[in-house]
Design a protein around this motif. Sequence first.
Motif, PDB file in Angstrom:
ATOM      1  N   ARG A 237      -4.869 -51.110  33.482  1.00  0.00           N
ATOM      2  CA  ARG A 237      -4.101 -49.910  33.135  1.00  0.00           C
ATOM      3  C   ARG A 237      -3.131 -50.116  31.975  1.00  0.00           C
ATOM      4  NH1 ARG A 237      -2.289 -48.929  39.417  1.00  0.00           N
ATOM      5  NH2 ARG A 237      -4.318 -48.230  40.226  1.00  0.00           N
ATOM      6  N   MET A 238      -2.945 -51.340  31.534  1.00  0.00           N
ATOM      7  CA  MET A 238      -1.863 -51.598  30.581  1.00  0.00           C
ATOM      8  C   MET A 238      -2.136 -50.987  29.207  1.00  0.00           C
ATOM      9  SD  MET A 238      -2.166 -55.622  29.564  1.00  0.00           S
ATOM     10  CE  MET A 238      -3.540 -56.253  28.602  1.00  0.00           C
ATOM     11  N   ARG A 239      -1.040 -50.548  28.597  1.00  0.00           N
ATOM     12  CA  ARG A 239      -1.053 -50.075  27.217  1.00  0.00           C
ATOM     13  C   ARG A 239      -0.245 -51.073  26.393  1.00  0.00           C
ATOM     14  NH1 ARG A 239       1.881 -44.870  28.175  1.00  0.00           N
ATOM     15  NH2 ARG A 239       2.296 -45.810  30.204  1.00  0.00           N
ATOM     16  N   VAL A 240      -0.798 -51.475  25.270  1.00  0.00           N
ATOM     17  CA  VAL A 240      -0.164 -52.501  24.444  1.00  0.00           C
ATOM     18  C   VAL A 240       0.256 -51.888  23.113  1.00  0.00           C
ATOM     19  CG1 VAL A 240      -0.431 -54.764  23.361  1.00  0.00           C
ATOM     20  CG2 VAL A 240      -1.595 -54.273  25.529  1.00  0.00           C
ATOM     21  N   TYR A 241       1.502 -52.146  22.727  1.00  0.00           N
ATOM     22  CA  TYR A 241       2.054 -51.599  21.489  1.00  0.00           C
ATOM     23  C   TYR A 241       2.545 -52.747  20.611  1.00  0.00           C
ATOM     24  CZ  TYR A 241       2.208 -47.348  24.333  1.00  0.00           C
ATOM     25  OH  TYR A 241       1.882 -46.298  25.146  1.00  0.00           O
ATOM     26  N   ARG A 242       2.432 -52.522  19.305  1.00  0.00           N
ATOM     27  CA  ARG A 242       2.912 -53.527  18.359  1.00  0.00           C
ATOM     28  C   ARG A 242       3.953 -52.923  17.434  1.00  0.00           C
ATOM     29  NH1 ARG A 242      -0.546 -57.031  13.835  1.00  0.00           N
ATOM     30  NH2 ARG A 242       1.298 -58.029  12.901  1.00  0.00           N
ATOM     31  N   ILE A 250       3.179 -51.872  28.597  1.00  0.00           N
ATOM     32  CA  ILE A 250       3.572 -50.924  29.642  1.00  0.00           C
ATOM     33  C   ILE A 250       2.391 -50.743  30.585  1.00  0.00           C
ATOM     34  CG2 ILE A 250       4.304 -48.566  30.160  1.00  0.00           C
ATOM     35  CD1 ILE A 250       5.587 -48.438  27.393  1.00  0.00           C
ATOM     36  N   THR A 251       2.637 -50.886  31.881  1.00  0.00           N
ATOM     37  CA  THR A 251       1.570 -50.702  32.863  1.00  0.00           C
ATOM     38  C   THR A 251       2.164 -50.233  34.181  1.00  0.00           C
ATOM     39  OG1 THR A 251      -0.393 -51.730  33.848  1.00  0.00           O
ATOM     40  CG2 THR A 251       1.599 -53.079  33.751  1.00  0.00           C
ATOM     41  N   ASN A 252       1.293 -49.855  35.119  1.00  0.00           N
ATOM     42  CA  ASN A 252       1.785 -49.412  36.424  1.00  0.00           C
ATOM     43  C   ASN A 252       0.939 -49.977  37.552  1.00  0.00           C
ATOM     44  OD1 ASN A 252      -0.335 -47.407  35.617  1.00  0.00           O
ATOM     45  ND2 ASN A 252       0.143 -46.571  37.626  1.00  0.00           N
ATOM     46  N   LEU A 273       7.239 -53.593  30.577  1.00  0.00           N
ATOM     47  CA  LEU A 273       7.731 -52.538  31.465  1.00  0.00           C
ATOM     48  C   LEU A 273       6.631 -52.224  32.473  1.00  0.00           C
ATOM     49  CD1 LEU A 273       9.709 -49.335  30.572  1.00  0.00           C
ATOM     50  CD2 LEU A 273       7.796 -49.234  32.168  1.00  0.00           C
ATOM     51  N   VAL A 274       6.923 -52.475  33.747  1.00  0.00           N
ATOM     52  CA  VAL A 274       5.979 -52.193  34.828  1.00  0.00           C
ATOM     53  C   VAL A 274       6.629 -51.174  35.756  1.00  0.00           C
ATOM     54  CG1 VAL A 274       4.582 -53.164  36.693  1.00  0.00           C
ATOM     55  CG2 VAL A 274       5.126 -54.567  34.693  1.00  0.00           C
ATOM     56  N   TYR A 275       5.883 -50.146  36.122  1.00  0.00           N
ATOM     57  CA  TYR A 275       6.460 -49.111  36.980  1.00  0.00           C
ATOM     58  C   TYR A 275       5.498 -48.726  38.099  1.00  0.00           C
ATOM     59  CZ  TYR A 275       3.481 -45.774  34.418  1.00  0.00           C
ATOM     60  OH  TYR A 275       2.413 -45.119  33.868  1.00  0.00           O
ATOM     61  N   THR A 276       6.059 -48.110  39.126  1.00  0.00           N
ATOM     62  CA  THR A 276       5.256 -47.505  40.181  1.00  0.00           C
ATOM     63  C   THR A 276       5.721 -46.071  40.335  1.00  0.00           C
ATOM     64  OG1 THR A 276       4.532 -47.672  42.483  1.00  0.00           O
ATOM     65  CG2 THR A 276       6.810 -48.265  42.041  1.00  0.00           C
ATOM     66  N   ASP A 277       4.778 -45.156  40.499  1.00  0.00           N
ATOM     67  CA  ASP A 277       5.136 -43.735  40.524  1.00  0.00           C
ATOM     68  C   ASP A 277       4.693 -43.046  41.807  1.00  0.00           C
ATOM     69  OD1 ASP A 277       2.452 -43.815  40.081  1.00  0.00           O
ATOM     70  OD2 ASP A 277       2.441 -42.480  38.343  1.00  0.00           O
ATOM     71  N   THR A 342      11.610 -46.683  24.715  1.00  0.00           N
ATOM     72  CA  THR A 342      10.894 -47.027  23.478  1.00  0.00           C
ATOM     73  C   THR A 342      11.659 -46.549  22.243  1.00  0.00           C
ATOM     74  OG1 THR A 342       9.536 -45.035  23.793  1.00  0.00           O
ATOM     75  CG2 THR A 342       8.605 -47.123  24.525  1.00  0.00           C
ATOM     76  N   ASN A 343      12.299 -45.378  22.331  1.00  0.00           N
ATOM     77  CA  ASN A 343      13.111 -44.895  21.200  1.00  0.00           C
ATOM     78  C   ASN A 343      14.268 -45.843  20.919  1.00  0.00           C
ATOM     79  OD1 ASN A 343      11.547 -42.628  20.749  1.00  0.00           O
ATOM     80  ND2 ASN A 343      12.801 -41.295  22.049  1.00  0.00           N
ATOM     81  N   TYR A 344      14.905 -46.293  22.000  1.00  0.00           N
ATOM     82  CA  TYR A 344      16.012 -47.239  21.829  1.00  0.00           C
ATOM     83  C   TYR A 344      15.523 -48.522  21.157  1.00  0.00           C
ATOM     84  CZ  TYR A 344      19.479 -50.791  22.781  1.00  0.00           C
ATOM     85  OH  TYR A 344      20.373 -51.817  22.626  1.00  0.00           O
ATOM     86  N   LEU A 345      14.393 -49.046  21.642  1.00  0.00           N
ATOM     87  CA  LEU A 345      13.852 -50.287  21.082  1.00  0.00           C
ATOM     88  C   LEU A 345      13.544 -50.138  19.595  1.00  0.00           C
ATOM     89  CD1 LEU A 345      11.389 -51.432  23.907  1.00  0.00           C
ATOM     90  CD2 LEU A 345      13.580 -52.483  23.315  1.00  0.00           C
ATOM     91  N   GLU A 346      12.939 -49.007  19.226  1.00  0.00           N
ATOM     92  CA  GLU A 346      12.581 -48.799  17.820  1.00  0.00           C
ATOM     93  C   GLU A 346      13.819 -48.770  16.931  1.00  0.00           C
ATOM     94  OE1 GLU A 346       8.310 -46.468  18.194  1.00  0.00           O
ATOM     95  OE2 GLU A 346      10.146 -45.286  17.926  1.00  0.00           O
ATOM     96  N   ASN A 347      14.887 -48.136  17.422  1.00  0.00           N
ATOM     97  CA  ASN A 347      16.132 -48.092  16.640  1.00  0.00           C
ATOM     98  C   ASN A 347      16.813 -49.457  16.595  1.00  0.00           C
ATOM     99  OD1 ASN A 347      15.983 -45.343  16.001  1.00  0.00           O
ATOM    100  ND2 ASN A 347      16.879 -44.755  17.969  1.00  0.00           N
ATOM    101  N   ALA A 348      16.889 -50.107  17.761  1.00  0.00           N
ATOM    102  CA  ALA A 348      17.606 -51.385  17.849  1.00  0.00           C
ATOM    103  C   ALA A 348      16.880 -52.508  17.120  1.00  0.00           C
ATOM    104  CB  ALA A 348      17.809 -51.760  19.317  1.00  0.00           C
ATOM    105  N   LEU A 349      15.546 -52.462  17.142  1.00  0.00           N
ATOM    106  CA  LEU A 349      14.757 -53.538  16.538  1.00  0.00           C
ATOM    107  C   LEU A 349      14.240 -53.183  15.147  1.00  0.00           C
ATOM    108  CD1 LEU A 349      12.665 -54.504  19.717  1.00  0.00           C
ATOM    109  CD2 LEU A 349      14.773 -55.565  18.892  1.00  0.00           C
ATOM    110  N   SER A 350      14.600 -51.983  14.675  1.00  0.00           N
ATOM    111  CA  SER A 350      14.200 -51.519  13.331  1.00  0.00           C
ATOM    112  C   SER A 350      12.692 -51.624  13.123  1.00  0.00           C
ATOM    113  CB  SER A 350      14.933 -52.337  12.247  1.00  0.00           C
ATOM    114  OG  SER A 350      16.325 -52.215  12.397  1.00  0.00           O
ATOM    115  N   THR A 351      11.953 -51.041  14.053  1.00  0.00           N
ATOM    116  CA  THR A 351      10.497 -51.076  13.959  1.00  0.00           C
ATOM    117  C   THR A 351       9.917 -49.826  14.596  1.00  0.00           C
ATOM    118  OG1 THR A 351       8.538 -52.442  14.376  1.00  0.00           O
ATOM    119  CG2 THR A 351      10.135 -52.269  16.163  1.00  0.00           C
TER     120      THR A 351
END
Length: 358
Positions: A237-242, A250-252, A273-277, A342-351
């Motif tokens: 189920r995982m989604r991988v981002y670069r 991110i997976t669940n 990030l691993v979650y259960t819903d 993810t928005n926070y990460l993009e701003n904080a890591l400048s990517t």
Amino acid sequence: MYQDQSRVDRYSNFKLLDSIFKDKSYNSYLIVGHRNADIDSVSASIILGLFLKKVFRVKKVTYVFPEGLSSKTIQILKYLRINPNYLYDISNEEIRKYQVAFFLDVGGSDVLGEAGAKILSSRDLIKILVDHHVKTSFIDRFNVSIVDTSASSTIEIILDIISRYSPLTWLKDKYMKLCILALYLETNFLRYATPYALKWITFLMREAGFKFSDIHKVIRAEASFSEKLAYLKALKRMRVYRGNSIILVITNVGAYLSQVSSILHRIGGDIILVYTDKKKQCRVNIRIKEELLQEHSIDVFRDLLKNMQEISYGGHKTLLNIEYKGKVSCRKFLERFISSFTNYLENALSTKFNEISI
């Protein structure tokens, strides 16, 4: 015998703790860990309990682990043949039978569970906090607090304190091995170990005749069928981002969030990030490489949780566990949370994180 009395003496509240230990009128103690207690909380509790009984001849020591123990902790205790009797819950009437309550590795009220909250609310108890990471406002609720953020684990602090009073000759090999495993795992396989933690591991391994190959034999023991199934589902189920050279995964899964995130972290993920819903269970586990935090001078979890409500959480600088119990549906909460994260990460890591196929 390894001892560093000077470190313990530097704790501002140590004299208060010392006076409680030496007061023979205190002969009934509660030792409280956090919900779903990990190996650090459990080992610190067990060793402190043994110390109170063996060195100060305390008559009554009771462990309280709200909601039980983590699956990894259960596996380790089973291997070592340690079977601590503990309570999941406790009545107010029963609490009144005790005089002192230790809270170990409990960084905030969010991780106390109902049992821990009841004990903390008692006006009749002397309450003592020992931890290596804690919310500042939480400390005010205790009569005595020993908090050392420079320590890499709570068991490290407990070992420093009890060695102040006695050589550990009363500690059986299996309990020494428990301490070794707790120190090893809590420091992320020694990656974040302090010099004090390394000295303790060296001393205990020598005394117990425990080798690194023995450590890995325990922590890499065969996973249960349901645990292995969770790992495979997470991979499917995982989604991988670069983002530049940073990998976000991110997976669940329905269970074993911590174990899944640990494995994904070890095999190459920089941020997991691993979650259960499930309808009645909305949980998130996040791991971030410390090198990223240091390189970009950020405190992701502090910034992320600043304005969040209706959640309980616990963890430290590189690890966060969240449980949501709000009015909005679990699915909507997760959508908002993951988007904010993810928005926070993009701003904080400048990517910019883009999903990639693997």
